[in-house]
Design an enzyme around this catalytic site. Structure first.
Site, PDB file in Angstrom:
ATOM      1  N   GLN A 102      17.645 -32.935  -8.853  1.00 13.98           N
ATOM      2  CA  GLN A 102      17.616 -31.470  -8.786  1.00 13.98           C
ATOM      3  C   GLN A 102      17.502 -31.025  -7.338  1.00 13.98           C
ATOM      4  OE1 GLN A 102      14.875 -29.746 -12.040  1.00 13.98           O
ATOM      5  NE2 GLN A 102      14.142 -31.826 -11.723  1.00 13.98           N
ATOM      6  N   VAL A 104      18.125 -30.601  -3.281  1.00 18.82           N
ATOM      7  CA  VAL A 104      19.305 -30.218  -2.487  1.00 18.82           C
ATOM      8  C   VAL A 104      19.211 -30.805  -1.079  1.00 18.82           C
ATOM      9  CG1 VAL A 104      19.602 -28.100  -3.824  1.00 18.82           C
ATOM     10  CG2 VAL A 104      18.212 -28.023  -1.754  1.00 18.82           C
ATOM     11  N   HIS A 120      21.929 -29.285  -8.410  1.00 16.90           N
ATOM     12  CA  HIS A 120      21.730 -27.948  -7.824  1.00 16.90           C
ATOM     13  C   HIS A 120      22.403 -27.802  -6.472  1.00 16.90           C
ATOM     14  CE1 HIS A 120      17.865 -27.683 -10.468  1.00 16.90           C
ATOM     15  NE2 HIS A 120      18.970 -27.460 -11.158  1.00 16.90           N
ATOM     16  N   GLY A 188       8.779 -36.839 -10.192  1.00  9.60           N
ATOM     17  CA  GLY A 188       8.461 -35.681  -9.364  1.00  9.60           C
ATOM     18  C   GLY A 188       9.113 -34.388  -9.785  1.00  9.60           C
ATOM     19  N   THR A 189       9.098 -34.121 -11.100  1.00  7.44           N
ATOM     20  CA  THR A 189       9.585 -32.814 -11.541  1.00  7.44           C
ATOM     21  C   THR A 189       8.593 -32.191 -12.514  1.00  7.44           C
ATOM     22  OG1 THR A 189      11.439 -31.565 -12.487  1.00  7.44           O
ATOM     23  CG2 THR A 189      11.000 -33.738 -13.449  1.00  7.44           C
ATOM     24  N   PRO A 215       1.939 -37.414 -10.121  1.00  2.69           N
ATOM     25  CA  PRO A 215       0.461 -37.432 -10.079  1.00  2.69           C
ATOM     26  C   PRO A 215      -0.174 -36.549 -11.167  1.00  2.69           C
ATOM     27  CG  PRO A 215       1.382 -36.457  -8.069  1.00  2.69           C
ATOM     28  CD  PRO A 215       2.519 -36.848  -8.914  1.00  2.69           C
ATOM     29  N   GLU A 216       0.639 -35.584 -11.669  1.00  3.12           N
ATOM     30  CA  GLU A 216       0.144 -34.678 -12.722  1.00  3.12           C
ATOM     31  C   GLU A 216       0.862 -34.952 -14.038  1.00  3.12           C
ATOM     32  OE1 GLU A 216      -1.809 -32.764  -9.602  1.00  3.12           O
ATOM     33  OE2 GLU A 216      -1.948 -32.163 -11.698  1.00  3.12           O
TER      34      GLU A 216
HETATM   35  C1  BV8 Z   1      21.571 -21.681 -15.532  1.00  2.00           C
HETATM   36  C2  BV8 Z   1      18.420 -24.693  -5.739  1.00  2.00           C
HETATM   37  C3  BV8 Z   1      23.203 -20.806 -17.001  1.00  2.00           C
HETATM   38  C4  BV8 Z   1      17.921 -23.647  -4.822  1.00  2.00           C
HETATM   39  C5  BV8 Z   1      17.202 -24.516  -7.799  1.00  2.00           C
HETATM   40  C6  BV8 Z   1      16.834 -15.768 -16.613  1.00  2.00           C
HETATM   41  C7  BV8 Z   1      18.032 -15.516 -15.959  1.00  2.00           C
HETATM   42  C8  BV8 Z   1      18.885 -16.524 -15.588  1.00  2.00           C
HETATM   43  C9  BV8 Z   1      18.549 -17.829 -15.878  1.00  2.00           C
HETATM   44  C10 BV8 Z   1      17.358 -18.067 -16.503  1.00  2.00           C
HETATM   45  C11 BV8 Z   1      16.511 -17.065 -16.897  1.00  2.00           C
HETATM   46  N1  BV8 Z   1      15.419 -17.643 -17.507  1.00  2.00           N
HETATM   47  C12 BV8 Z   1      15.571 -18.983 -17.496  1.00  2.00           C
HETATM   48  C13 BV8 Z   1      16.743 -19.238 -16.917  1.00  2.00           C
HETATM   49  C14 BV8 Z   1      17.295 -20.496 -16.678  1.00  2.00           C
HETATM   50  C15 BV8 Z   1      16.901 -20.848 -15.240  1.00  2.00           C
HETATM   51  C16 BV8 Z   1      15.527 -21.467 -15.288  1.00  2.00           C
HETATM   52  O1  BV8 Z   1      15.419 -22.606 -15.689  1.00  2.00           O
HETATM   53  N2  BV8 Z   1      14.474 -20.730 -14.869  1.00  2.00           N
HETATM   54  C17 BV8 Z   1      13.141 -21.310 -14.913  1.00  2.00           C
HETATM   55  C18 BV8 Z   1      12.333 -20.813 -13.705  1.00  2.00           C
HETATM   56  C19 BV8 Z   1      12.508 -20.954 -16.245  1.00  2.00           C
HETATM   57  N3  BV8 Z   1      17.898 -21.786 -14.786  1.00  2.00           N
HETATM   58  C20 BV8 Z   1      18.978 -21.345 -14.136  1.00  2.00           C
HETATM   59  O2  BV8 Z   1      19.175 -20.204 -13.790  1.00  2.00           O
HETATM   60  C21 BV8 Z   1      20.019 -22.428 -13.852  1.00  2.00           C
HETATM   61  N4  BV8 Z   1      21.303 -21.957 -14.255  1.00  2.00           N
HETATM   62  O3  BV8 Z   1      20.759 -21.773 -16.416  1.00  2.00           O
HETATM   63  O4  BV8 Z   1      22.878 -21.247 -15.713  1.00  2.00           O
HETATM   64  C22 BV8 Z   1      22.767 -19.368 -17.050  1.00  2.00           C
HETATM   65  C23 BV8 Z   1      23.427 -18.454 -16.278  1.00  2.00           C
HETATM   66  C24 BV8 Z   1      23.061 -17.117 -16.378  1.00  2.00           C
HETATM   67  C25 BV8 Z   1      22.031 -16.706 -17.244  1.00  2.00           C
HETATM   68  C26 BV8 Z   1      21.335 -17.660 -17.996  1.00  2.00           C
HETATM   69  C27 BV8 Z   1      21.701 -19.003 -17.893  1.00  2.00           C
HETATM   70  C28 BV8 Z   1      20.056 -22.731 -12.373  1.00  2.00           C
HETATM   71  C29 BV8 Z   1      18.781 -23.425 -11.968  1.00  2.00           C
HETATM   72  C30 BV8 Z   1      18.920 -23.950 -10.542  1.00  2.00           C
HETATM   73  C31 BV8 Z   1      18.051 -23.139  -9.613  1.00  2.00           C
HETATM   74  N5  BV8 Z   1      18.107 -23.731  -8.269  1.00  2.00           N
HETATM   75  N6  BV8 Z   1      17.338 -25.066  -6.610  1.00  2.00           N
HETATM   76  C32 BV8 Z   1      17.148 -24.258  -3.712  1.00  2.00           C
HETATM   77  O5  BV8 Z   1      16.678 -25.402  -3.893  1.00  2.00           O
HETATM   78  O6  BV8 Z   1      17.024 -23.586  -2.677  1.00  2.00           O
HETATM   79  S1  BV8 Z   1      15.884 -24.924  -8.739  1.00  2.00           S
HETATM   80  C33 BV8 Z   1      14.628 -25.621  -7.852  1.00  2.00           C
HETATM   81  O7  BV8 Z   1      13.648 -26.013  -8.852  1.00  2.00           O
HETATM   82  C34 BV8 Z   1      14.905 -26.909  -7.103  1.00  2.00           C
HETATM   83  O8  BV8 Z   1      16.186 -27.448  -7.270  1.00  2.00           O
HETATM   84  C35 BV8 Z   1      13.863 -27.852  -7.700  1.00  2.00           C
HETATM   85  O9  BV8 Z   1      14.174 -29.162  -7.609  1.00  2.00           O
HETATM   86  C36 BV8 Z   1      13.918 -27.370  -9.095  1.00  2.00           C
HETATM   87  C37 BV8 Z   1      12.974 -27.880 -10.123  1.00  2.00           C
HETATM   88  O10 BV8 Z   1      11.686 -27.887  -9.607  1.00  2.00           O
HETATM   89  P1  BV8 Z   1      11.003 -29.335  -9.427  1.00  2.00           P
HETATM   90  O11 BV8 Z   1      11.978 -30.229  -8.745  1.00  2.00           O
HETATM   91  O12 BV8 Z   1      10.491 -29.787 -10.727  1.00  2.00           O
HETATM   92  O13 BV8 Z   1       9.871 -29.024  -8.387  1.00  2.00           O
HETATM   93  P2  BV8 Z   1       8.435 -28.417  -8.717  1.00  2.00           P
HETATM   94  O14 BV8 Z   1       7.827 -27.955  -7.431  1.00  2.00           O
HETATM   95  O15 BV8 Z   1       8.545 -27.457  -9.864  1.00  2.00           O
HETATM   96  O16 BV8 Z   1       7.588 -29.660  -9.265  1.00  2.00           O
HETATM   97  C38 BV8 Z   1       7.245 -30.702  -8.379  1.00  2.00           C
HETATM   98  C39 BV8 Z   1       6.657 -31.800  -9.246  1.00  2.00           C
HETATM   99  O17 BV8 Z   1       6.418 -32.933  -8.406  1.00  2.00           O
HETATM  100  C40 BV8 Z   1       5.306 -31.429  -9.862  1.00  2.00           C
HETATM  101  O18 BV8 Z   1       5.301 -31.860 -11.213  1.00  2.00           O
HETATM  102  C41 BV8 Z   1       4.308 -32.238  -9.038  1.00  2.00           C
HETATM  103  O19 BV8 Z   1       3.206 -32.651  -9.825  1.00  2.00           O
HETATM  104  C42 BV8 Z   1       5.126 -33.418  -8.629  1.00  2.00           C
HETATM  105  N7  BV8 Z   1       4.710 -34.073  -7.377  1.00  2.00           N
HETATM  106  C43 BV8 Z   1       4.061 -33.517  -6.325  1.00  2.00           C
HETATM  107  N8  BV8 Z   1       3.891 -34.465  -5.363  1.00  2.00           N
HETATM  108  C44 BV8 Z   1       4.473 -35.601  -5.845  1.00  2.00           C
HETATM  109  C45 BV8 Z   1       4.993 -35.359  -7.121  1.00  2.00           C
HETATM  110  N9  BV8 Z   1       5.615 -36.296  -7.850  1.00  2.00           N
HETATM  111  C46 BV8 Z   1       5.743 -37.521  -7.307  1.00  2.00           C
HETATM  112  N10 BV8 Z   1       5.279 -37.841  -6.080  1.00  2.00           N
HETATM  113  C47 BV8 Z   1       4.636 -36.905  -5.328  1.00  2.00           C
HETATM  114  N11 BV8 Z   1       4.163 -37.217  -4.113  1.00  2.00           N
END
Ligand code: BV8
Ligand code: ZN
Length: 245
Positions: A102, A104, A120, A188-189, A215-216
């Site tokens: 996921q 970039v 992404h 890590g997601t 870690p979580e």
């Molecule tokens: C889509 C690029 C069809 C940008 C990113 C309302 C309107 C429109 C859409 C939606 C809506 N409601 C819901 C949606 C769908 C939406 C969505 O999912 N929203 C979420 C917030 C509910 N999705 C979309 O819009 C997608 N497109 O659905 O198209 C559509 C079209 C129109 C209308 C409806 C549907 C597009 C999603 C892509 C968005 N772009 N990134 C940029 O990066 O600048 S998303 C962004 O979040 C990043 O790519 C990131 O990778 C991604 C996911 O987050 P995580 O990677 O999981 O990161 P996070 O911080 O959350 O978690 C970190 C984890 O790591 C934690 O668990 C932590 O414990 C752990 N961690 C921490 N340290 C460590 C570790 N693990 C291991 N080792 C460590 N050291």
């Protein structure tokens, strides 16, 4: 990190004909790239919907570019961590291993992983909003307010914003991998962003074993055959060492 869990995860991966891996921002945390939702995440002082959406860009391209230029500058200054390197090693150790991310930041490719499926997009890609012009910002530095040299329209970062559909080839490849793998390693997601977060569920429903490295605990923890609780930069090298022993 529980050694018996690492041993079990290594056994699942070793016995798999086809293993795939889904990574999120956590795999890059030890490289110094803030995660999105953790306490020091990028979005704590921004609302994601304000910055990474096409509407935000159309309303104020300068503000969205300011965020993405900062993001590029940060990513340009970091290196892959031992977790990225371990995943590149697994690609060589295992018979068939596909990496879906996921992220970039391009750090998997920098660590030596090949065929990375970027759901992404990539922060270094740059597209014209109007014509088919594209460029790689690594090769061609951009001004603060980049416009297309061919048609004069705004350029945009080649990342998929909220509300935008994912690159269909990448999504299809990721879905194919989820539906046919024997094991999916999820690293890590927070498993919040769709459709990426559904991939482990699909894999599990089709009989794959899920190994979670985080870690979580997350919404995926309940379907994981093994949860390796720890940072990817420590857990993944231990796993790769076990596999190559
Ligand atoms: C889509 C690029 C069809 C940008 C990113 C309302 C309107 C429109 C859409 C939606 C809506 N409601 C819901 C949606 C769908 C939406 C969505 O999912 N929203 C979420 C917030 C509910 N999705 C979309 O819009 C997608 N497109 O659905 O198209 C559509 C079209 C129109 C209308 C409806 C549907 C597009 C999603 C892509 C968005 N772009 N990134 C940029 O990066 O600048 S998303 C962004 O979040 C990043 O790519 C990131 O990778 C991604 C996911 O987050 P995580 O990677 O999981 O990161 P996070 O911080 O959350 O978690 C970190 C984890 O790591 C934690 O668990 C932590 O414990 C752990 N961690 C921490 N340290 C460590 C570790 N693990 C291991 N080792 C460590 N050291
Ligand atoms: Zn153009």
């Amino acid at each position: 990190m529980d050694e018996t869990h690492v041993a079990k995860a290594a056994e699942l991966l070793r016995d798999a004909e086809f293993a795939c891996c889904l990574t999120g921002a956590g795999v890059s945390a030890e490289s110094g790239v803030p995660t999105f939702r953790d306490l020091d995440g990028l979005w704590q002082d921004h609302r994601a919907e304000e910055l990474v959406t096409i509407e935000a860009f159309q309303a104020d391209p300068r503000r969205v570019w300011k965020f993405h230029h900062g993001w590029r500058e940060l990513i340009g200054s970091v290196e892959p961590n031992p977790g990225h390197v371990a995943l590149a090693r697994m690609e060589k150790i295992l018979p068939r291993f596909e990496l879906i991310t996921q992220n970039v930041d391009g750090l998997h490719q920098a660590a030596g992983s090949s065929g990375v499926i970027e759901l992404h997009g990539n922060i270094w890609d740059t597209w014209c909003v109007n014509c088919r012009y594209q460029c790689d910002a690594k090769l061609q530095p951009l001004s603060d307010e980049p416009h297309c040299p061919q048609c004069g329209a705004w350029l945009r970062p080649g990342v998929i914003w909220f509300g935008e559909t994912l690159p269909i080839d990448a999504l299809r490849a990721a879905q194919r991998a989820a539906l046919s793998c024997d094991v999916m390693l999820v690293v890590g997601t927070s498993a919040v962003v769709q459709p990426a977060a559904s991939l482990p569920e699909w894999a599990c429903q089709h009989g794959a074993s899920i190994i979670e490295v985080n870690p979580e605990s997350t919404p995926l923890s309940r379907i994981a055959a093994v949860c390796l609780s720890g940072p990817g930069a420590h857990v993944l090298p231990a796993l790769a060492d076990k596999l190559s022993a």
